[in-house]
Design a protein around this motif. Structure first.
Motif, PDB file in Angstrom:
ATOM      1  N   GLN A   1      -4.530   2.666   3.858  1.00  0.00           N
ATOM      2  CA  GLN A   1      -4.922   2.847   2.596  1.00  0.00           C
ATOM      3  C   GLN A   1      -5.963   1.767   2.239  1.00  0.00           C
ATOM      4  OE1 GLN A   1      -2.132   2.109  -0.659  1.00  0.00           O
ATOM      5  NE2 GLN A   1      -3.615   3.025  -2.107  1.00  0.00           N
ATOM      6  N   ARG A   2      -5.897   0.456   2.843  1.00  0.00           N
ATOM      7  CA  ARG A   2      -6.837  -0.509   2.879  1.00  0.00           C
ATOM      8  C   ARG A   2      -7.227  -1.097   3.950  1.00  0.00           C
ATOM      9  NH1 ARG A   2      -3.658  -1.591  -1.692  1.00  0.00           N
ATOM     10  NH2 ARG A   2      -2.573  -3.487  -0.534  1.00  0.00           N
TER      11      ARG A   2
ATOM     12  N   ARG B   1     -10.356   3.960   7.528  1.00  0.00           N
ATOM     13  CA  ARG B   1      -9.614   3.606   6.314  1.00  0.00           C
ATOM     14  C   ARG B   1      -9.450   4.982   5.425  1.00  0.00           C
ATOM     15  NH1 ARG B   1     -12.082  -0.483   2.052  1.00  0.00           N
ATOM     16  NH2 ARG B   1     -13.300   1.420   1.419  1.00  0.00           N
TER      17      ARG B   1
ATOM     18  N   ALA C   1       0.773  -1.304  -0.102  1.00  0.00           N
ATOM     19  CA  ALA C   1      -0.185   0.123   0.096  1.00  0.00           C
ATOM     20  C   ALA C   1       0.894   1.056   0.046  1.00  0.00           C
ATOM     21  CB  ALA C   1      -1.067   0.106   1.182  1.00  0.00           C
TER      22      ALA C   1
END
Length: 111
Positions: free
Chosen positions: A72-73, A106, A67
């Motif tokens: 980010q996730r 997130r 990432a």
């Protein structure tokens, strides 16, 4: 970041005590002046422990996450088990006392 690969049910029955410890034990996390992370492949969970001393500690984005930045996730939950401190998320400071929690959703770029 150390990777913990959890054993499957078949392999687990044949493991020695040392192999079980290697697969499941997230140790050596509370190191003064550093932020330590462990990646547990079972649920793709990252467990960490930060012990700041004289200055701020940055949350890195290890290559294993694939990432651009840590959240980010994924989401981030922070539990303060020490003394009063400050956590900064995307430029906003949050004062945390002992046993206070903070959630960074997130997409938060700087934690």
């Amino acid at each position: 970041m150390k990777l913990l690969q959890v054993a499957d049910a078949v392999r687990y029955e044949r493991m020695t005590t040392e192999e079980i410890r290697e697969a499941f034990l997230a140790d050596e996390l509370a190191i003064t002046g550093s932020l330590e992370l462990r990646y547990i492949d079972l649920d793709r969970t990252v467990v960490g422990f930060a012990v700041p001393t004289s200055g701020a500690l940055e949350l890195p984005c290890p290559a294993e996450l694939r990432a651009d930045f840590f959240c980010q996730r994924r989401e981030l939950g922070i539990l303060n088990v020490g003394g009063p401190g400050v956590v900064t998320v995307d430029g906003t400071e949050f004062a945390l006392d002992k046993l206070d929690c903070l959630y960074a959703g997130r997409g938060a770029k700087r934690s």
